[in-house]
Write a protein that holds these residues in place. Structure first.
Motif, short mmCIF file in Angstrom:
data_model
loop_
_atom_site.label_atom_id
_atom_site.label_comp_id
_atom_site.label_asym_id
_atom_site.label_seq_id
_atom_site.Cartn_x
_atom_site.Cartn_y
_atom_site.Cartn_z
N ALA A 97 -54.18 -58.38 -63.60
CA ALA A 97 -53.64 -57.41 -62.64
C ALA A 97 -54.43 -57.45 -61.34
O ALA A 97 -53.88 -57.26 -60.26
CB ALA A 97 -53.68 -56.01 -63.23
N GLY A 98 -55.72 -57.69 -61.46
CA GLY A 98 -56.55 -57.87 -60.27
C GLY A 98 -56.91 -56.61 -59.53
O GLY A 98 -56.64 -55.49 -59.95
N ARG A 99 -57.54 -56.83 -58.41
CA ARG A 99 -58.08 -55.75 -57.60
C ARG A 99 -56.98 -54.87 -57.00
O ARG A 99 -57.14 -53.66 -56.86
CB ARG A 99 -58.95 -56.37 -56.49
N GLU A 100 -55.88 -55.48 -56.66
CA GLU A 100 -54.79 -54.73 -56.03
C GLU A 100 -54.27 -53.64 -56.96
O GLU A 100 -54.07 -52.50 -56.55
CB GLU A 100 -53.66 -55.69 -55.66
N TYR A 132 -58.44 -56.69 -71.75
CA TYR A 132 -59.29 -57.32 -70.75
C TYR A 132 -58.52 -58.40 -70.00
O TYR A 132 -58.55 -58.46 -68.77
CB TYR A 132 -60.52 -57.94 -71.42
N VAL A 133 -57.79 -59.23 -70.73
CA VAL A 133 -57.03 -60.31 -70.10
C VAL A 133 -55.97 -59.74 -69.18
O VAL A 133 -55.82 -60.17 -68.03
CB VAL A 133 -56.40 -61.24 -71.17
N VAL A 164 -60.87 -55.37 -81.75
CA VAL A 164 -61.38 -56.47 -80.92
C VAL A 164 -60.23 -57.22 -80.26
O VAL A 164 -60.29 -57.56 -79.07
CB VAL A 164 -62.27 -57.41 -81.76
N VAL A 165 -59.14 -57.45 -81.00
CA VAL A 165 -57.98 -58.14 -80.42
C VAL A 165 -57.38 -57.28 -79.31
O VAL A 165 -57.05 -57.77 -78.23
CB VAL A 165 -56.94 -58.46 -81.51
N GLY A 166 -57.26 -55.98 -79.57
CA GLY A 166 -56.73 -55.09 -78.53
C GLY A 166 -57.61 -55.05 -77.30
O GLY A 166 -57.13 -55.04 -76.17
N LEU A 167 -58.90 -55.05 -77.51
CA LEU A 167 -59.85 -55.08 -76.40
C LEU A 167 -59.70 -56.36 -75.59
O LEU A 167 -59.68 -56.33 -74.36
CB LEU A 167 -61.27 -54.94 -76.94
N ALA A 168 -59.57 -57.48 -76.28
CA ALA A 168 -59.42 -58.77 -75.60
C ALA A 168 -58.12 -58.83 -74.81
O ALA A 168 -58.10 -59.28 -73.66
CB ALA A 168 -59.49 -59.91 -76.61
N VAL A 169 -57.03 -58.35 -75.41
CA VAL A 169 -55.74 -58.36 -74.71
C VAL A 169 -55.81 -57.45 -73.49
O VAL A 169 -55.34 -57.81 -72.40
CB VAL A 169 -54.61 -57.91 -75.67
#
Length: 90
Positions: free
Chosen positions: A21-24, A15-16, A8-13
């Motif tokens: 990083a964004g769309r670019e 995701y953040v 879960v921590v890895g998933l959260a990191v």
């Protein structure tokens, strides 16, 4: 429980970092993925792997069907015709 928490921590990191990083960056990664997928060497390797997989599946089918014999219902029996699963039009 420790492994779930780590996941879960890895998933959260991830995701953040991914949202930062964004769309670019997403577009950049997609462009690279398309270039790799369109590379003739990659396509040939993938087709070769798919062909070997089909051959292996055919051999495995025959080994299994020889072992189970008449216990397989008619609707699952191979009628001797080749199917076109996994073939490509390239």
């Amino acid at each position: 429980m420790r492994y779930r928490l780590t996941f879960v921590v890895g998933l959260a990191v991830g995701y953040v970092l991914g949202t930062r990083a964004g769309r670019e960056r997403y577009e950049q990664l997609m462009k690279s993925a398309r270039q790799i997928a369109q590379n003739p060497a990659v396509r040939n390797t993938a087709e070769s792997a798919a062909q070997q997989g089909r051959q292996f599946a055919g051999k495995a089918y025959h080994v299994v069907s020889d072992k189970v014999g008449d216990r397989v219902p008619d609707r699952f029996r191979h009628n001797g015709q080749d199917d076109d699963w996994g073939t490509s039009n390239t």
